[in-house]
Design a protein around this motif. Sequence first.
Motif, PDB file in Angstrom:
ATOM      1  N   PRO A 123       0.775  -1.153  -0.041  1.00 52.34           N
ATOM      2  CA  PRO A 123       0.007  -0.094  -0.058  1.00 52.34           C
ATOM      3  C   PRO A 123       0.818   1.255  -0.082  1.00 52.34           C
ATOM      4  N   ASP A 124       1.938   1.072   0.520  1.00 54.26           N
ATOM      5  CA  ASP A 124       3.003   2.424   0.837  1.00 54.26           C
ATOM      6  C   ASP A 124       3.779   2.717  -0.562  1.00 54.26           C
ATOM      7  N   ARG A 125       3.850   1.801  -1.355  1.00 61.05           N
ATOM      8  CA  ARG A 125       4.469   1.825  -2.604  1.00 61.05           C
ATOM      9  C   ARG A 125       3.678   2.652  -3.769  1.00 61.05           C
ATOM     10  N   LYS A 127       1.312   5.417  -5.925  1.00 56.42           N
ATOM     11  CA  LYS A 127       0.230   6.427  -5.625  1.00 56.42           C
ATOM     12  C   LYS A 127      -0.916   5.481  -5.123  1.00 56.42           C
ATOM     13  N   GLY A 129      -0.509   2.194  -4.664  1.00 58.73           N
ATOM     14  CA  GLY A 129      -0.307   0.903  -4.043  1.00 58.73           C
ATOM     15  C   GLY A 129       0.498   0.094  -5.212  1.00 58.73           C
ATOM     16  N   GLU A 148       7.841  -3.212   6.582  1.00 57.61           N
ATOM     17  CA  GLU A 148       6.924  -2.515   5.659  1.00 57.61           C
ATOM     18  C   GLU A 148       5.643  -3.182   5.367  1.00 57.61           C
ATOM     19  N   PRO A 149       4.449  -2.401   5.424  1.00 60.35           N
ATOM     20  CA  PRO A 149       2.997  -2.735   5.196  1.00 60.35           C
ATOM     21  C   PRO A 149       2.830  -3.681   3.784  1.00 60.35           C
ATOM     22  N   PRO A 167       3.068  -3.001  10.576  1.00 58.31           N
ATOM     23  CA  PRO A 167       4.328  -2.671  10.533  1.00 58.31           C
ATOM     24  C   PRO A 167       4.882  -2.801  11.808  1.00 58.31           C
TER      25      PRO A 167
END
Length: 187
Positions: A123-125, A127, A129, A148-149, A167
């Motif tokens: 999800p954090d990578r 825009k 995910g 990392e989530p 996380p």
Amino acid sequence: MGNPGAAVPTRTLKAGTPTNNDSTGQGFTLIELVIVLAVISLLLGLAVPTISSLSRNDLRSTAASMAEIVRHGRNQAIMTARKWEVEVDLKQGIFLTRPAKGKGMQLQRVTRGDVRIASILFPDRAKDGEETTQGRATIHILQRGLVEPAIIVLRDGERQLRLSVVPFTGRLRIEDGADSAGSGENS
């Protein structure tokens, strides 16, 4: 009476031979054979449901192994003060943990039964995910144990589990179905 120096005849018996001279042996009756076959059938009938329930547990067992891998990577990152990673090979169903750079102890597990890793979403990578559905994906773990989530989807035929990496704790929240929003379990 006889010759006092003559040898006395002896008989040697072999295992499984009758003691008398007629060749009639003993065997099993038809009734005994039928009873033995009935008992074996009954035992097999009881074992089949147990074996099929074991295959249903493959999905949960793979999820538990994945949780073990993430926990191991987090613990190693904290203890060694180094970055670690969990690498997942979606095609081969292999997931392992190792130091991010250099050599070190690895812990590897393989999916069980017909379970496959369908996808991993980060999800954090990017825009919206980044989702990986083939090849390899890496979950990064920082020195202090921050994981990392990621959301990992495991499938076994029609059934699937969604594993969400928490996380700060490195735990996996396990939910039935890829789109469910239930409370899930913590591993």
